[in-house]
Design an enzyme around this catalytic site. Structure first.
Site, short mmCIF file in Angstrom:
data_model
loop_
_atom_site.label_atom_id
_atom_site.label_comp_id
_atom_site.label_asym_id
_atom_site.label_seq_id
_atom_site.Cartn_x
_atom_site.Cartn_y
_atom_site.Cartn_z
N SER A 85 0.79 -1.23 0.00
CA SER A 85 0.00 0.00 0.00
C SER A 85 0.82 1.28 0.00
O SER A 85 0.28 2.36 -0.23
CB SER A 85 -0.92 0.03 1.21
OG SER A 85 -2.02 -0.79 0.96
N LYS A 88 0.41 3.39 -2.92
CA LYS A 88 -0.82 4.16 -3.19
C LYS A 88 -0.54 5.66 -3.27
O LYS A 88 -1.11 6.37 -4.11
CB LYS A 88 -1.86 3.88 -2.10
CG LYS A 88 -2.43 2.46 -2.20
CD LYS A 88 -3.27 2.12 -0.97
CE LYS A 88 -3.85 0.70 -1.08
NZ LYS A 88 -4.43 0.24 0.18
N TYR A 209 -3.02 -3.19 -10.44
CA TYR A 209 -2.97 -2.87 -9.01
C TYR A 209 -2.17 -3.92 -8.22
O TYR A 209 -1.31 -3.58 -7.42
CB TYR A 209 -4.40 -2.74 -8.47
CG TYR A 209 -4.43 -2.64 -6.96
CD1 TYR A 209 -4.04 -1.47 -6.31
CD2 TYR A 209 -4.83 -3.73 -6.18
CE1 TYR A 209 -4.03 -1.40 -4.91
CE2 TYR A 209 -4.84 -3.66 -4.79
CZ TYR A 209 -4.44 -2.49 -4.16
OH TYR A 209 -4.43 -2.42 -2.80
N TYR A 261 -4.61 4.49 7.62
CA TYR A 261 -5.93 3.85 7.76
C TYR A 261 -6.66 4.32 9.02
O TYR A 261 -6.69 5.50 9.31
CB TYR A 261 -5.81 2.32 7.75
CG TYR A 261 -4.85 1.81 6.74
CD1 TYR A 261 -5.12 1.98 5.38
CD2 TYR A 261 -3.67 1.18 7.11
CE1 TYR A 261 -4.23 1.53 4.42
CE2 TYR A 261 -2.79 0.73 6.15
CZ TYR A 261 -3.07 0.90 4.82
OH TYR A 261 -2.21 0.45 3.90
N VAL A 279 1.24 -3.47 3.92
CA VAL A 279 1.27 -4.75 4.65
C VAL A 279 2.54 -5.57 4.38
O VAL A 279 2.76 -6.59 5.01
CB VAL A 279 0.02 -5.62 4.35
CG1 VAL A 279 -1.23 -5.00 4.93
CG2 VAL A 279 -0.12 -5.90 2.86
N1 GLN Z 1 -1.96 -5.51 -1.82
C1 GLN Z 1 -2.53 -5.22 -0.55
C2 GLN Z 1 -4.06 -5.27 -0.65
O1 GLN Z 1 -4.60 -4.71 -1.54
C3 GLN Z 1 -2.12 -3.89 -0.04
C4 GLN Z 1 -2.75 -3.53 1.28
C5 GLN Z 1 -1.84 -2.82 2.20
O2 GLN Z 1 -0.64 -2.77 2.05
N2 GLN Z 1 -2.43 -2.28 3.25
O3 GLN Z 1 -4.71 -5.88 0.15
#
Ligand code: GLN
Length: 624
Positions: A85, A88, A209, A261, A279
């Site tokens: 993430s 993003k 993605y 988050y 994550v």
């Molecule tokens: N690839 C992960 C997902 O879409 C990324 C989520 C994250 O890093 N919080 O679930």
């Protein structure tokens, strides 16, 4: 991997006398943090993407990129892991650049959701809450897909590479693993398709993605990527402008409100640095104008944030007081010096009558040397300082050579000041700026054509131009003298006509065309020149002007003491001068010791005068 893992600690060693080496305080602090938090084994690996559960849980790296391009690294700072993430924030930046704010904002909101990253909930008007949660990020990749089609992922990868300043690969097994199991994201994507946020090719968008999440980075990469955000979009290592400054502000805003988050509120309250976690165990945090931070440790807390990464960020923020809202600045430091031309004049030497005008009217030219990034508050202070003083100056030079940045608000205030001063008959001249710079184009366009400020690259040229205006206004140029007699030469002062005649007979008349080089730095210095007509400029090989001279002045006179030329001399116009060989002068001195002594005394007086002027300059420039 060994090569990748090498530490750059040597760059941060301060070498002390006697060969002792110590680490800089920040390196020491990061090492202490690493040691302290390495023992913390709480948290769990993300296992909803099966492949992520296979990484070494003990990995722990910290890196900080400074905006001047140094990278501090501790621990596993070069161990690759998937960006997840953290991507993003950077993909949102790319979407803004490629599609423009309007199209992106029409599709994705900017409100914190207060929910977990993989929440399936949309806003009441069926948009993702923000680009930092999965729904918003998938929508972003979808927007990029609209523009780039099948090339979408490659475009995203290139952008991530530009942020990191190196080529980045994809972990194919993590990608395949998420593609095989990511049904929740698939559900989100189809929901977005239902509301036309993601148009066609839903599976292709999801692939882009998932791939973007599987890009391999290191803590060091994350630090450089964050450093790029902290540096208004310029990668501090490569020097390349990766994204535009106004996009940076948008990205940092959503990182601040939603980057962590459902921990975002706590995060901004406790750490106070715009950040984004993933994550895979990575966190980026960007402190504008100061540092970019990257951490890696894959054990996550219940929000999906790296446990140790969080500890490191909290420790650094509180130890060095880095909360973005806890800033202060003394705007008064933005004026480095404020003087008129009695203390610092241009390097053009003037005819005596011109010099007299400049001495009489010295307070007609005022110079403010500015320093630092000038924002709204700083320019406001400068405008009050200009308004509040009793200066009689009709020409005002503002020097920007130590100003790395002028904000839009600063430009606006400056432009209206230039207009107001113009109305009062005061001419503003900007120096230290390239004609093509943003600063010039913004200020000029805001000022309007009629009061367009004059600008120069060199402060010296700006002061010279202002001096010319004064001399011109007070009649100086109408009596400019074309040629000079040798008895006006400072070196030959107090010599009799006959003595001057005798010296003249030893010299050779020389003629130079405009642009011709007369003396070259580094050559043997074996003659002195007496300028009779025209102008010459003495310059360092770097092009910096030391002086411009007119009729009646000497040059190359240091040959009487030094055997090597220390600067270049160029003819600015047609030049006529006499070149006197030092050997001839020495031979003459042997016969006429009194004349020789006189000339040496004159030389001492010339040098002493220069020293007095230089000291006055140093004094005014260091008085602040
Ligand atoms: N690839 C992960 C997902 O879409 C990324 C989520 C994250 O890093 N919080 O679930």
């Amino acid at each position: 991997m060994d090569a990748l893992n090498h530490q750059s600690s040597r760059d941060t060693e301060l070498l002390l006398q006697g060969g002792y080496a110590v680490q800089t305080p920040l390196q020491q602090f990061l090492e202490a943090c690493h040691e302290e938090f390495a023992v913390n084994q709480s948290g769990n690996l993300a296992d909803y993407i099966p492949e992520l559960a296979r990484v070494d849980p003990s990995g722990f790296g910290i890196a900080i990129a400074t905006i001047d391009g140094h990278v501090y690294e501790v621990g596993d700072s070069r161990v690759p892991f998937t960006i997840q993430s953290v991507s993003k924030a950077f993909v949102f930046a790319l979407a803004l650049e490629l599609l423009g704010e309007d199209r992106v904002e029409a599709a994705i909101g900017v409100e914190p959701s207060g929910e977990a990253f993989n929440s399936i909930r949309l806003t009441s008007d069926n948009k993702p809450f923000n680009p930092m949660v999965n729904a918003g990020a998938i929508a972003c990749s979808g927007l990029i897909y609209r523009v780039e089609g099948k090339n979408a992922f490659e475009r995203i990868r290139q952008s991530l590479c530009a942020f990191a300043g190196r080529d980045l690969d994809v972990d194919e097994s993590v990608f395949e693993s998420e593609r095989a199991t990511g049904n929740r994201n698939r559900a989100i994507a189809w929901l977005l398709h239902n509301y036309a946020v993601v148009e066609n090719h839903v599976d292709d968008v999801l692939d882009a993605y998932f791939r973007q999440c599987a890009v391999l980075v290191t803590a060091r990469d994350l630090a450089v990527m964050a450093g790029t955000l902290a540096n208004r979009g310029i990668n501090p290592i490569t020097g390349k402008q990766v994204i535009k400054p106004h996009v940076v502000a948008r990205v940092l805003s959503v990182m601040t409100s939603s980057g962590m988050y459902d921990y975002a509120g706590e995060w901004i309250y406790r750490v106070g640095i715009p950040a984004k976690s993933g994550v895979g165990g990575g966190i980026v945090a960007a402190l504008p104008a100061q540092i970019g931070l990257g951490t890696y440790s894959p054990r996550l807390d219940s929000h999906g944030n790296s446990v140790r990464g969080l500890e490191v960020c909290k420790a650094i923020s509180s130890r060095f007081d880095l909360h973005v809202l806890n800033r202060n600045a003394d705007v008064r430091t933005c004026v480095m010096s404020d003087y008129d031309i009695s203390s610092v004049s241009s390097r053009r030497s003037r005819q005596p009558h011109e010099q007299q005008i400049l001495e009489d009217r010295h307070d007609d030219v005022r110079v403010l040397e500015l320093v630092g990034a000038l924002n709204f508050a700083a320019i406001d202070y400068i405008t009050r300082r200009l308004a509040g003083t009793q200066s009689k100056a009709s020409l005002l030079v503002l020097d920007f050579r130590r100003v790395p940045d002028l904000t839009m608000a600063g430009s606006r205030l400056l432009a209206s000041t230039i207009k107001t001063l113009g109305g009062l008959g005061i001419t503003v001249i900007l120096s230290g700026v390239e004609a093509t710079s943003n600063l010039i184009s913004t200020v000029v366009s805001l000022t309007g054509d009629d009061r367009k400020p004059r600008h120069f690259l060199l402060l010296d040229d700006a002061i010279e131009w202002a001096e010319d205006q004064i001399i011109y206004r007070f009649g100086g140029f109408s009596v400019v003298k074309e040629t000079s007699h040798l008895k006006e030469q400072a070196l030959l002062a107090d010599l009799t006509e006959a003595e001057i005649e005798a010296i003249t007979s030893l010299a050779t008349a020389r003629h130079y065309k405009p642009g011709q080089q007369i003396v070259k730095a580094g050559e043997i210095a074996n003659s002195v020149f007496f300028l009779q007509s025209g102008m010459v400029s003495i310059k360092l090989p770097s092009g910096v002007r030391l002086a411009s001279l007119g009729p009646g002045k000497e040059f190359g006179e240091m040959a009487m003491i030094e055997r090597t030329r220390s600067a270049d001399v160029w003819a600015d116009t047609d030049v006529q001068c006499l070149e006197l060989p030092i050997d001839a002068l020495t031979g003459h001195g042997a016969l006429y010791p009194a004349v020789s002594l006189r000339i040496l005394k004159n030389l001492s007086a010339v040098i002493a005068r220069r020293l007095i002027q230089a000291n006055a300059k140093i004094d005014v420039l260091s008085a602040y």
